[in-house]
Design a protein around this motif. Structure first.
Motif, PDB file in Angstrom:
ATOM      1  N   ALA A 155       0.850  -1.194   0.000  1.00 23.62           N
ATOM      2  CA  ALA A 155       0.000   0.000   0.000  1.00 23.62           C
ATOM      3  C   ALA A 155       0.884   1.242   0.000  1.00 23.62           C
ATOM      4  O   ALA A 155       1.840   1.329   0.768  1.00 23.62           O
ATOM      5  CB  ALA A 155      -0.912   0.006   1.222  1.00 23.62           C
ATOM      6  N   GLY A 156       0.608   2.183  -0.876  1.00 24.83           N
ATOM      7  CA  GLY A 156       1.373   3.419  -0.925  1.00 24.83           C
ATOM      8  C   GLY A 156       2.670   3.345  -1.706  1.00 24.83           C
ATOM      9  O   GLY A 156       3.397   4.333  -1.778  1.00 24.83           O
ATOM     10  N   GLU A 157       2.954   2.209  -2.319  1.00 27.21           N
ATOM     11  CA  GLU A 157       4.213   2.095  -3.086  1.00 27.21           C
ATOM     12  C   GLU A 157       4.043   2.716  -4.472  1.00 27.21           C
ATOM     13  O   GLU A 157       4.386   2.117  -5.503  1.00 27.21           O
ATOM     14  CB  GLU A 157       4.650   0.629  -3.194  1.00 27.21           C
ATOM     15  CG  GLU A 157       5.135   0.037  -1.888  1.00 27.21           C
ATOM     16  CD  GLU A 157       6.435   0.648  -1.374  1.00 27.21           C
ATOM     17  OE1 GLU A 157       7.113   1.367  -2.148  1.00 27.21           O
ATOM     18  OE2 GLU A 157       6.765   0.428  -0.196  1.00 27.21           O
ATOM     19  N   ILE A 158       3.559   3.953  -4.474  1.00 25.34           N
ATOM     20  CA  ILE A 158       3.258   4.606  -5.738  1.00 25.34           C
ATOM     21  C   ILE A 158       4.517   5.030  -6.491  1.00 25.34           C
ATOM     22  O   ILE A 158       4.443   5.369  -7.658  1.00 25.34           O
ATOM     23  CB  ILE A 158       2.344   5.838  -5.533  1.00 25.34           C
ATOM     24  CG1 ILE A 158       3.048   6.907  -4.698  1.00 25.34           C
ATOM     25  CG2 ILE A 158       1.031   5.441  -4.892  1.00 25.34           C
ATOM     26  CD1 ILE A 158       2.336   8.252  -4.729  1.00 25.34           C
TER      27      ILE A 158
END
Lengths: 316, 316
Positions: free
Chosen positions: B164-167
């Motif tokens: 999650a959040g590894e954009i």
């Protein structure tokens, strides 16, 4: 018994869901055009479902509606539902005034996300690895446009400003084609019905199926066009997983009727990426993606559940 | 009193938070390298904070740790913390064995997201429009790499699989430069410390500041390099809002020390996009973005709160 109604651009579908979560009756009818006709369609649907169920409208535990456009789920007001010919309709209040029961209204893609989550949680009909239940899920709607709905632990992510899941307008190519939103290279310009209409002009009733059939038959241009489309779908899956890390991405919407070839093609691209990137390989995108079974009334089912999920929203 | 510890690549910072949510004592010390030294650093920090607070370690209501790498917050195990020289450490259990109190462990960016949310919620120090409290928030960490943490209604979005959040590894340009992850054109190749090291090679201790200063002084190449960087930051903001529709995107991490010029530059790009796209104009990205105040120990504060937020995670 909960009643869920999906008011689409051409058809309106309704389902009733019992306390055990099973679907009981279903009806389907054409949607009227314009605010008054949309209200009338909704009322006709409730009436027909009342007859089928043998109970009055007031006996439904809840009534929920999924509808395109910008929906304020707190007030039941709908804006910008262009395909329905309405812009600014207090749908929830209008129906309450007529039916005397609370009617909840939600954007159709968000409702469909809840419906797909219900489907996966109950019956696990598709090959989610290890037979586990998908508790966090993104619903990737490939219709005329592209948008997503995200569900965590059974809660719908609504966001604070009505744009949660509007990933269709995230650009993925700075020199891509101009999008209707004014930006360039948006996901929607690559992976949507609009994108196929542009890249594969056709008089067929199902241009996407024609495209996939032509590609399957070996047409070189169709293969290239299909590949660009599938690459966009795969990019949407990757974007959703790397942002919200959902267990499953379930593809729905009109283009989901492509079925197996859509799923296989998307997985093929994701698997190719995994060969090039150990990072992507480690997060196993291909096994997370699924296509919703044909004919499953996800938005209507989700609309029936809209009152049930605790809201995951901001206070603003 | 809650104790929060941020174990960084070079420094470890700790804070204590009282029942009223106010920060009391703070300490800072160098981080040791390797698993044993990291454990020893954490123990020294707890000891020092105990002295400052005049209570035994067992008297802390909770102890939370933020640390880089892949953290299993359910077990307290840390993997792939390359900069700390450890790969596979049961940090939570090791500290529990020594201290006799539960120690919660969280990824440092996710912890910092909680800390920034706490900051915004309590004091609203930056210009959030209308003076409202940010209840949903993304923390955009611009450090060596790029990653994000998302908070809804005070709950940290953890996701089911640690990404999650590894954009930072979402590609935004199909012909962009090769990323360490094996993909091409990832956000991290444009908007991160690594990106600046590549595009503005420098012996300065603060290459990003040198770059911004050179651009400010009119150096044409610096202006172009800075523009690419700011465009990537703005793209990350847009991606977060269009996916999770947070009220605010708070930029933190080492590059947040750029402060005002970073905020002004990012807003300038977002405002330019709003001129080109009525859709983007309607969601008002520029007013949602902020830069965390310098010196605020977001990850340590968030680590102290890790036990407090109900988890927003999948069950898998």
């Amino acid at each position: 018994m909960r009643l869920g109604i999906d008011i689409g651009g051409t058809k309106t579908a309704a389902v009733a869901i019992g306390a055990d979560g099973e679907l009981t009756d279903q009806v389907r009818m054409p949607t009227g055009f314009g605010a008054e006709e949309v209200v009338a369609t909704a009322l006709r649907t409730v009436e027909r479902m009342s007859e089928l169920s043998g109970v009055g409208a007031a006996s439904f535990t809840s009534i929920g509606i999924g509808i395109p456009g910008a929906v304020d789920s707190a007030t039941g007001r709908v804006e910008h539902a262009v395909n329905l010919g309405l812009d600014g309709l207090d749908l929830g209040r209008r129906l309450y005034d007529r039916l005397g029961v609370d009617v909840r209204v939600e954007n159709d893609v968000k409702a469909a996300a809840l419906g797909a989550h219900h489907l996966l949680g109950r019956s696990d009909p598709v090959d989610l690895p290890g037979g586990r239940r998908a508790d966090s899920m993104a619903y990737l709607n490939l219709g005329t446009g592209l948008a997503a709905g995200v569900v965590f632990d059974g809660r719908l992510l609504r966001g604070g400003h009505g744009v949660a899941g509007e990933i269709g307008h995230i650009p993925i190519d700075p020199v891509g084609v101009l999008c209707g939103c004014g930006q360039r290279g948006c996901l929607e310009t690559v992976a949507s019905g609009l994108a196929i209409a542009r890249t594969w002009p056709s008089n067929s009733e199902h241009p996407a199926r024609e495209l996939f059939d032509a590609a399957e038959a070996g047409d070189a241009r169709a293969i290239a066009v299909r590949e660009d489309f599938l690459t966009g779908v795969a990019a949407a899956v990757r974007l959703l997983v790397l942002t919200v890390d959902v267990d499953a991405v379930v593809i729905g919407g009109g283009l989901a009727a492509l079925g197996g070839p859509l799923l296989a093609g998307t997985r093929r691209i994701l698997n190719r990426w995994a060969v090039e990137s150990a990072f992507l390989a480690s997060i196993d995108l291909a096994t997370r993606v699924q296509v919703i079974p044909p004919g499953f009334p996800a938005a209507a089912v989700g609309a029936a559940l809209v009152g049930e999920d605790p809201w995951l929203k901001s206070s603003s």
